[in-house]
Write a protein that holds these residues in place. Structure first.
Motif, PDB file in Angstrom:
ATOM      1  N   GLN A 151       1.176  -1.031   0.244  1.00 52.69           N
ATOM      2  CA  GLN A 151      -0.211  -0.427  -0.159  1.00 52.69           C
ATOM      3  C   GLN A 151       0.732   1.423  -0.051  1.00 52.69           C
ATOM      4  OE1 GLN A 151      -3.098  -0.863   3.549  1.00 52.69           O
ATOM      5  NE2 GLN A 151      -2.812  -2.588   2.701  1.00 52.69           N
TER       6      GLN A 151
ATOM      7  N   TYR B 183       0.996   5.453   0.630  1.00 47.44           N
ATOM      8  CA  TYR B 183      -0.214   6.342   1.933  1.00 47.44           C
ATOM      9  C   TYR B 183       0.819   7.697   1.897  1.00 47.44           C
ATOM     10  CZ  TYR B 183      -2.150   2.450   4.647  1.00 47.44           C
ATOM     11  OH  TYR B 183      -2.772   1.744   5.384  1.00 47.44           O
TER      12      TYR B 183
ATOM     13  N   GLN C 253       1.339  11.321   4.111  1.00 46.58           N
ATOM     14  CA  GLN C 253       1.278  11.514   4.886  1.00 46.58           C
ATOM     15  C   GLN C 253       1.471  13.502   4.673  1.00 46.58           C
ATOM     16  OE1 GLN C 253       2.784  10.352   8.390  1.00 46.58           O
ATOM     17  NE2 GLN C 253       1.572  11.101   9.723  1.00 46.58           N
TER      18      GLN C 253
ATOM     19  N   GLY D  69      -2.853  11.601  10.250  1.00 46.78           N
ATOM     20  CA  GLY D  69      -2.770  10.387   9.757  1.00 46.78           C
ATOM     21  C   GLY D  69      -2.493  10.033   8.797  1.00 46.78           C
ATOM     22  N   PRO D  70      -1.783   8.983   7.956  1.00 47.17           N
ATOM     23  CA  PRO D  70      -1.661   9.132   6.801  1.00 47.17           C
ATOM     24  C   PRO D  70      -3.161   9.212   5.629  1.00 47.17           C
ATOM     25  CG  PRO D  70      -0.148   7.750   8.129  1.00 47.17           C
ATOM     26  CD  PRO D  70      -0.901   7.916   8.932  1.00 47.17           C
TER      27      PRO D  70
ATOM     28  N   LEU E  78      -4.079   6.255   2.361  1.00 49.82           N
ATOM     29  CA  LEU E  78      -3.984   5.830   2.122  1.00 49.82           C
ATOM     30  C   LEU E  78      -4.074   5.595   0.871  1.00 49.82           C
ATOM     31  CD1 LEU E  78      -4.192   2.488   1.557  1.00 49.82           C
ATOM     32  CD2 LEU E  78      -6.367   2.211   1.307  1.00 49.82           C
TER      33      LEU E  78
ATOM     34  N   LEU F  74       4.580  13.645   2.668  1.00 50.88           N
ATOM     35  CA  LEU F  74       5.383  12.386   3.113  1.00 50.88           C
ATOM     36  C   LEU F  74       5.110  11.341   2.850  1.00 50.88           C
ATOM     37  CD1 LEU F  74       8.052  10.960   4.908  1.00 50.88           C
ATOM     38  CD2 LEU F  74       5.819  10.473   6.456  1.00 50.88           C
TER      39      LEU F  74
ATOM     40  N   LEU G  61       4.355   7.194   1.645  1.00 46.79           N
ATOM     41  CA  LEU G  61       4.743   5.752   2.731  1.00 46.79           C
ATOM     42  C   LEU G  61       4.671   5.237   2.124  1.00 46.79           C
ATOM     43  CD1 LEU G  61       4.031   7.376   6.108  1.00 46.79           C
ATOM     44  CD2 LEU G  61       6.071   6.710   5.770  1.00 46.79           C
TER      45      LEU G  61
ATOM     46  N   LEU H  39       1.266  -4.233   9.208  1.00 46.55           N
ATOM     47  CA  LEU H  39       1.749  -3.651   7.772  1.00 46.55           C
ATOM     48  C   LEU H  39       3.448  -3.356   8.649  1.00 46.55           C
ATOM     49  CD1 LEU H  39      -0.736  -0.771   6.880  1.00 46.55           C
ATOM     50  CD2 LEU H  39       0.439  -3.412   5.316  1.00 46.55           C
TER      51      LEU H  39
ATOM     52  N   PHE I 125       6.025  -0.917   7.662  1.00 46.51           N
ATOM     53  CA  PHE I 125       6.362   0.838   6.465  1.00 46.51           C
ATOM     54  C   PHE I 125       7.427   0.740   5.815  1.00 46.51           C
ATOM     55  CE2 PHE I 125       1.978   3.276   6.374  1.00 46.51           C
ATOM     56  CZ  PHE I 125       1.769   2.227   8.150  1.00 46.51           C
ATOM     57  N   GLY I 126       7.653   1.898   5.059  1.00 45.31           N
ATOM     58  CA  GLY I 126       8.448   1.938   4.275  1.00 45.31           C
ATOM     59  C   GLY I 126       9.678   3.398   5.313  1.00 45.31           C
ATOM     60  N   THR I 127      10.704   3.693   5.149  1.00 48.81           N
ATOM     61  CA  THR I 127      11.390   3.923   5.800  1.00 48.81           C
ATOM     62  C   THR I 127      10.232   5.724   4.841  1.00 48.81           C
ATOM     63  OG1 THR I 127      12.698   4.384   4.058  1.00 48.81           O
ATOM     64  CG2 THR I 127      13.270   2.938   5.855  1.00 48.81           C
ATOM     65  N   GLY I 128      10.062   6.138   4.289  1.00 50.90           N
ATOM     66  CA  GLY I 128       9.403   7.452   4.077  1.00 50.90           C
ATOM     67  C   GLY I 128      10.415   8.578   3.001  1.00 50.90           C
TER      68      GLY I 128
ATOM     69  N   ARG J 246       9.884  12.417   2.051  1.00 52.80           N
ATOM     70  CA  ARG J 246       9.283  13.639   1.818  1.00 52.80           C
ATOM     71  C   ARG J 246       9.651  14.254   1.037  1.00 52.80           C
ATOM     72  NH1 ARG J 246       7.593  15.557   5.973  1.00 52.80           N
ATOM     73  NH2 ARG J 246       8.470  13.901   7.623  1.00 52.80           N
TER      74      ARG J 246
END
Lengths: 111, 118
Positions: free
Chosen positions: A33, A35, A37, A42-43, A45, A86, A88, A99, A101-104, A106
């Motif tokens: 998935q 997302y 943010q 909050g993130p 989807l 951000l 994700l 889940l 989560f990836g490191t993100g 920005r």
């Protein structure tokens, strides 16, 4: 522990340019998935990809799931300031509700 | 649909006090909710998985006696930070999984709660 590495970590580009964000892992996921943010929220989807090689489009955003279901990419065409945020990725393990989560990434789009 | 709310949106408390954060699924039932913690400019870190009617499952390194989770109904989970200290200051986010009709784990997130411990 599964890890999802996103690249680049930071990206700042001019409005109208194209960009691609990558999400990579050595693990196989049953689904992945994406997302977005915004600060203090909050993130939200954006999309879920399930099948290896699957491509989904959401207006100017194109998401692809790798054939081996270990990686994914997000491509944005003609970026706009509203795309700033951000991003994700998050992978779902088989038979596991959690889940990872990836490191993100920005992203900043400069008008 | 798939709206998740959190309350409060922000809270400031003194060191040593306890703080309760509520997470509600407004338009769907969620047998499973998740609690995350997010540090500035970082990704989300899963703290625990909250299951309705049973004990929460905590991730490694998360103190279950410090972060008490209760999931008493299909629409409400609470996180209580007990004896809070400044290092507990963070952005806490909950999510809920809409069980109905979704074969994969799409999670819908609340708006987050910013906790500042003085």
């Amino acid at each position: 522990t599964q890890l999802l590495e996103q690249s680049p970590q930071f990206l700042s580009i001019q409005e109208g340019e194209n960009l691609t964000v990558y999400c990579n892992s050595s693990s196989v996921f049953s689904s992945l998935q994406w997302y977005r943010q915004e600060p203090g929220e909050g993130p939200v989807l954006l999309v879920t990809v399930v099948t290896g090689g699957e491509v989904k489009k959401l207006k100017r955003l194109t998401f692809q799931f790798g054939d081996a279901r270990k990686d994914s990419s997000l491509h944005i065409t003609a970026a706009q300031p509203g795309d700033t945020g951000l991003y994700l990725c998050a992978g779902e393990d088989f038979g596991n509700e959690k889940l990872t989560f990836g490191t993100g990434t920005r992203l900043t789009i400069i008008p | 649909g798939a709206v998740v709310s959190q309350h409060p949106s922000w809270v400031i408390c003194k060191s040593g006090t306890s703080v309760k954060i509520e997470c509600r699924s407004l338009d769907f039932q969620a047998t499973t909710m998740f609690w995350y913690r997010q540090f500035p400019k970082q990704s989300l870190m899963l703290m625990a998985t909250s299951n309705e009617g049973s004990k929460a499952t905590y991730e490694q390194g998360v103190e279950k006696d410090k972060f008490l989770i209760n999931h008493a109904s299909l629409t409400l989970s609470t996180l209580t930070v007990t004896s809070a200290h400044p290092e507990d200051s963070s952005f806490y986010i909950c999510s809920a999984r809409d069980q109905a009709g979704v074969p994969y784990n799409e999670q819908f997130f609340g708006p987050g709660t910013r906790l500042t411990v003085l």
